[in-house]
Design a protein around this motif. Sequence first.
Motif, mmCIF file in Angstrom:
data_model
loop_
_atom_site.group_PDB
_atom_site.id
_atom_site.type_symbol
_atom_site.label_atom_id
_atom_site.label_comp_id
_atom_site.label_asym_id
_atom_site.label_seq_id
_atom_site.Cartn_x
_atom_site.Cartn_y
_atom_site.Cartn_z
ATOM 1 N N UNK A 155 0.841 -1.189 0.000
ATOM 2 C CA UNK A 155 0.000 0.000 0.000
ATOM 3 C C UNK A 155 0.884 1.249 0.000
ATOM 4 N N UNK A 156 0.451 2.304 -0.706
ATOM 5 C CA UNK A 156 1.309 3.485 -0.895
ATOM 6 C C UNK A 156 1.803 4.073 0.417
ATOM 7 N N UNK A 157 0.928 4.200 1.406
ATOM 8 C CA UNK A 157 1.335 4.700 2.718
ATOM 9 C C UNK A 157 0.434 4.103 3.779
ATOM 10 N N UNK A 158 1.046 3.615 4.861
ATOM 11 C CA UNK A 158 0.306 3.108 6.013
ATOM 12 C C UNK A 158 0.863 3.803 7.250
ATOM 13 N N UNK A 159 -0.024 4.485 7.965
ATOM 14 C CA UNK A 159 0.373 5.155 9.199
ATOM 15 C C UNK A 159 -0.126 4.333 10.382
ATOM 16 N N UNK A 160 0.784 3.904 11.240
ATOM 17 C CA UNK A 160 0.418 3.107 12.399
ATOM 18 C C UNK A 160 0.101 4.008 13.587
ATOM 19 N N UNK A 161 -0.496 3.417 14.605
ATOM 20 C CA UNK A 161 -0.942 4.177 15.772
ATOM 21 C C UNK A 161 0.206 4.874 16.496
ATOM 22 N N UNK A 162 1.404 4.294 16.445
ATOM 23 C CA UNK A 162 2.554 4.895 17.120
ATOM 24 C C UNK A 162 3.215 6.000 16.293
ATOM 25 N N UNK A 163 2.620 6.316 15.144
ATOM 26 C CA UNK A 163 3.151 7.371 14.292
ATOM 27 C C UNK A 163 4.148 6.913 13.247
ATOM 28 N N UNK A 164 4.561 5.649 13.298
ATOM 29 C CA UNK A 164 5.498 5.151 12.298
ATOM 30 C C UNK A 164 4.785 4.976 10.958
#
Length: 372
Positions: A155-164
């Motif tokens: 996927x082009x961009x995945x933002x995780x809950x920890x901000x990574x």
Amino acid sequence: MRLHSIFLLPVSLAAILVPPPSGPFKVAVTTQDLLDHQRPDPWGFDTIPNRRIAVSRFDPYPAKSCSSYKRVPYMTSVVAAEEDRILDPYEWPLGVLGQLELEFCSPKKSKVSKDTPIVLFSGGGNTTRFYYSALASEVASRGYTVITIDHPFETDIVEFADGSIAYGGHYSARTNLTFAETAIAVRAADMSFVLDTVGLKNRKKDKSLAFGHSFGGAATAEAMRLDSRIRGGVNFDGLLFGPVVKSGIGRKARAEQSFVLFGAEGHNSTEDPDWHTFWTALEDQRLWKRELNLKGGAHGAFWDLNLIADVADVRGLFGQYTEEDLLSKLLGKRVYEIVTAYLDDFFQFALGRKDEGLLNGPTAQYPEVEFL
């Protein structure tokens, strides 16, 4: 010098509310990161060695169960900025994605009915799950728990809950398999893992459903080949890749499964060799199937951007050629009215709860749908 489209289009800075879903249920949303302790990350780029994915869960609630309603951004500011960058060559108006909001139910109790079917969704290749939140809400409002999945490093961009952040496009040097075949296998494994996390662990008795757009439609077919818990699947206009093309879905001693190919206008099993091979395999397996075509609908009909263009009042304000790449001549509201009605009837049929309904044949109510 070409100016950015933000200077060419009169875009308001006010929040833009995406219309609420039309079904009988209100919808609540939660987002979560899921860590698969049993599986290394296949791309090998995460600082966490095991496979980690991000999901959004859309749950249906009766209106009386909602204590209040809240507005949330359509996508996070980080993801919206990256999608602006990706869409800029198409002359899509910058800033619109960051203005969008969705309204959700805040339920008095977080538990949904135990009879609520689980529906998995996988989006287009290199496409954030957020581009399908309006579609997922629409389906959920018919009484389904819909879980949309981001597949990190593809996927082009995945933002995780920890901000990574996990960016796509770094996989070619990591494997000697083709990207498509590798990514389809990874997505299928992600989908099975999600079913495990929601408690559907009995592969003989548990029932779930799945659908996907484009590359996600191919992933849906492959996931069904490997996981009999998925009793019904729909591919919205996706090319097919991997073993499922020739093998089909059904095998002996497997639970009964059903499948729908729902193509954009001109995309069908007569014109697409892989669709034809797959369809022939399903025919040989005597698996229940339907092939539908959305007349007037392009590949971009099946994602939220086609709806957003109308909600934000930007349809027709950017280049005609690029608009045809992203959208569809059919308006987003009408497309979602059509596909959700067919999904609802198909899901109920696949679960054994009712007959074929709209899948039985053409109807004057939806003249845009052609049976092939």
